[in-house]
Structures are given as structure tokens and as C-alpha cells.
Design a protein around this motif. Structure first.
Motif, PDB file in Angstrom:
ATOM      1  N   GLN A  35      -5.192  -7.834   3.741  1.00 53.19           N
ATOM      2  CA  GLN A  35      -3.988  -7.765   3.680  1.00 53.19           C
ATOM      3  C   GLN A  35      -3.225  -6.743   2.560  1.00 53.19           C
ATOM      4  N   ALA A  39      -1.067  -3.531   3.411  1.00 55.45           N
ATOM      5  CA  ALA A  39       0.189  -3.091   2.873  1.00 55.45           C
ATOM      6  C   ALA A  39       0.065  -1.953   2.109  1.00 55.45           C
ATOM      7  N   ASP A  44       3.717  -0.218   1.603  1.00 58.78           N
ATOM      8  CA  ASP A  44       4.688  -1.315   1.472  1.00 58.78           C
ATOM      9  C   ASP A  44       4.755  -1.566  -0.041  1.00 58.78           C
ATOM     10  N   ASP A  46       6.435  -3.592  -2.149  1.00 58.82           N
ATOM     11  CA  ASP A  46       6.799  -4.831  -2.564  1.00 58.82           C
ATOM     12  C   ASP A  46       5.630  -5.767  -2.061  1.00 58.82           C
ATOM     13  N   LYS A  47       5.147  -5.634  -1.027  1.00 59.11           N
ATOM     14  CA  LYS A  47       4.013  -6.430  -0.369  1.00 59.11           C
ATOM     15  C   LYS A  47       2.784  -6.184  -1.528  1.00 59.11           C
ATOM     16  N   SER A  50       3.286  -8.192  -4.531  1.00 62.71           N
ATOM     17  CA  SER A  50       3.229  -9.708  -4.439  1.00 62.71           C
ATOM     18  C   SER A  50       1.861  -9.987  -4.657  1.00 62.71           C
TER      19      SER A  50
END
Length: 93
Positions: A35, A39, A44, A46-47, A50
Motif C-alpha cells: 500500500q 501511494a 499520493d 497524504d496517503k 498516513s
């Protein structure tokens, strides 16, 4: 002498349950790795951020240590804004 077979059975059962738990943990880590790479590939930010704990520390090359999510976000924004830069990894073991 009955205790030896019982002890052996107990140890075998214990080792199997630990091994099964380890396999689940390993798969969870591998899934998170995949994952994270997805990302990064899709840029991405922001991902990506996270995945980091609130108290995470990132040590970028030739830059100040990032100790907040905002500073970690800035690192990824700058890095991923460079044309042709790609981030990924895949575990091999």
C-alpha cells in the motif's frame, strides 16, 4: 515418563500457533508495504504521510530531520515533485 509426550505435544502446538501468528503479522506488514508503494507510485502524499506515526522521525539525505507530519509531508511533496522520481520497494524475503 508420561510428561515427556505431553510436553512435546504442548510445545508442538505452541510452536504451530506462534508460527501461524507470525505468518499473519508478516502478511500484514507485506500488505502495508504494498500500500505504501502504491501511494508513492500514485504520488499520493497524504496517503504516504498516513503511514507515519505522530511521533515518527524521518532522516532525509542532506536535509533537516523531519519530526512532525507536516515536515514529513513537505519532504514527500518536494521529492515527488521532481520529474522522473519514483519511490517503491518490494520485500524479497
Amino acid at each position: 515418563m508420561k510428561t515427556k509426550p505431553c510436553l512435546t505435544l504442548f510445545l508442538f502446538t505452541f510452536i504451530r500457533s506462534v508460527s501461524a501468528a507470525d505468518s499473519k503479522i508478516e502478511q500484514a506488514v507485506r500488505d502495508q508495504d504494498a500500500q505504501w508503494s502504491k501511494a508513492a507510485e500514485s504520488r499520493d502524499v497524504d496517503k504516504l504521510v498516513s503511514f507515519y506515526a505522530d511521533d515518527a522521525i524521518v532522516l532525509p539525505a542532506h536535509a533537516a530531520i523531519a519530526t512532525t507530519k507536516d515536515s514529513i509531508r513537505n519532504i514527500f511533496q518536494r521529492l515527488l515533485s521532481i520529474p522522473g522520481v519514483a519511490l517503491s520497494w518490494k520485500p524479497t524475503k
